[in-house]
Design a protein around this motif. Structure first.
Motif: not given
Length: 256
Positions: A108-117
């Motif tokens: 879920a942390v990876a999902s936030i980082q990807a969405a932001g990028a």
């Protein structure tokens, strides 16, 4: 949920966390896809293991997850999980897609980082759903598009321990110019605690004994997610209608 275009495809990227079994998220993905299909949408599910599955060395996974959490807390881009997910999505992106990112645990942390990028590159994101996730800073443009789910075991009232990790906090300046730590500065707006049986690994169980008040853990998780997605779409439609009415009013004023 309304299907706005026959050519539109919903792509759900489900991202696993630490040392996850290869088939752990399959039933969850199928159940979530079924909700969209019943609403008449074309949907595709992609399950991603940004840190590797349970066959990869756990020490390496922990090191990478720790790095991503540290970078998130300090406003830096991901070097591992988020970067891996961003690359995967970018390589398969087309204009007729609406993207929904769902992550469990460190995924879920990876999902936030990807969405932001991706949003920085102009890619629209339908929403991000964090399930049993460590706390991580939510970018301002995503604050209202993130659903954060944790859980309480109904048998012993113990909370999922993983959401205790990480932070939503940040420094804020008061009206008097004094800096103070605000523990909710980067928190998502939408946060729900689920009543389930079991703990961190059990959000997606669909059989006994993982049943509470006639609903399996999977049914409870899916119902909350689908309700939130429906409400999110209704909110967007209302905003679009208000914008449309505003445009009509401006044109009428110009003619007057």
């Amino acid at each position: 949920m309304t299907v706005r275009s026959a050519s539109e495809e919903i792509v759900i990227y489900i991202t696993a966390g630490f040392a996850t079994a290869p088939d752990f998220l399959d039933r969850f993905g199928a159940a979530l896809a079924a909700c969209f299909e019943q609403a008449g949408a074309r949907v595709r599910v992609v399950i991603h293991f940004p840190y590797g599955d349970w066959s990869r060395q756990r020490q390496k996974q922990l090191r990478e997850i720790t790095s991503d959490l540290w970078n998130n807390a300090h406003g830096k881009p991901s070097r591992y999980g988020g970067k891996s997910l961003t690359r995967l999505i970018a390589n398969h992106l087309n204009p007729d897609q609406k993207l929904l990112l769902v992550g469990h645990s460190a995924g879920a942390v990876a999902s936030i980082q990807a969405a932001g990028a991706l949003m920085k590159e102009g890619v629209p994101i339908l929403g991000v759903i964090q399930i049993g996730s460590p706390k991580c800073a939510i970018p301002p443009e995503l604050t209202n598009r993130v659903l954060y789910l944790n859980a309480t075991n109904q048998l012993d009232q113990k909370m999922d321990p993983i959401p205790r990790l990480g932070t939503w906090g940040g420094w804020m300046k008061s009206r008097l110019g004094v800096h103070r730590w605000h523990r909710m500065k980067h928190a998502p707006v939408h946060r729900i605690t689920l009543p389930i049986i079991g703990g961190h690994a059990d959000y997606f169980r669909d059989h006994k004994p993982y049943v509470w008040q006639d609903a399996t853990n999977l049914q409870t998780t899916i119902e909350v997610i689908w309700t939130w997605l429906t409400q999110l779409e209704e909110h967007e439609e209302n905003e679009e209608n208000e914008d449309h009415r505003g445009q009509i009013t401006e044109k009428e004023d110009e003619h007057d």
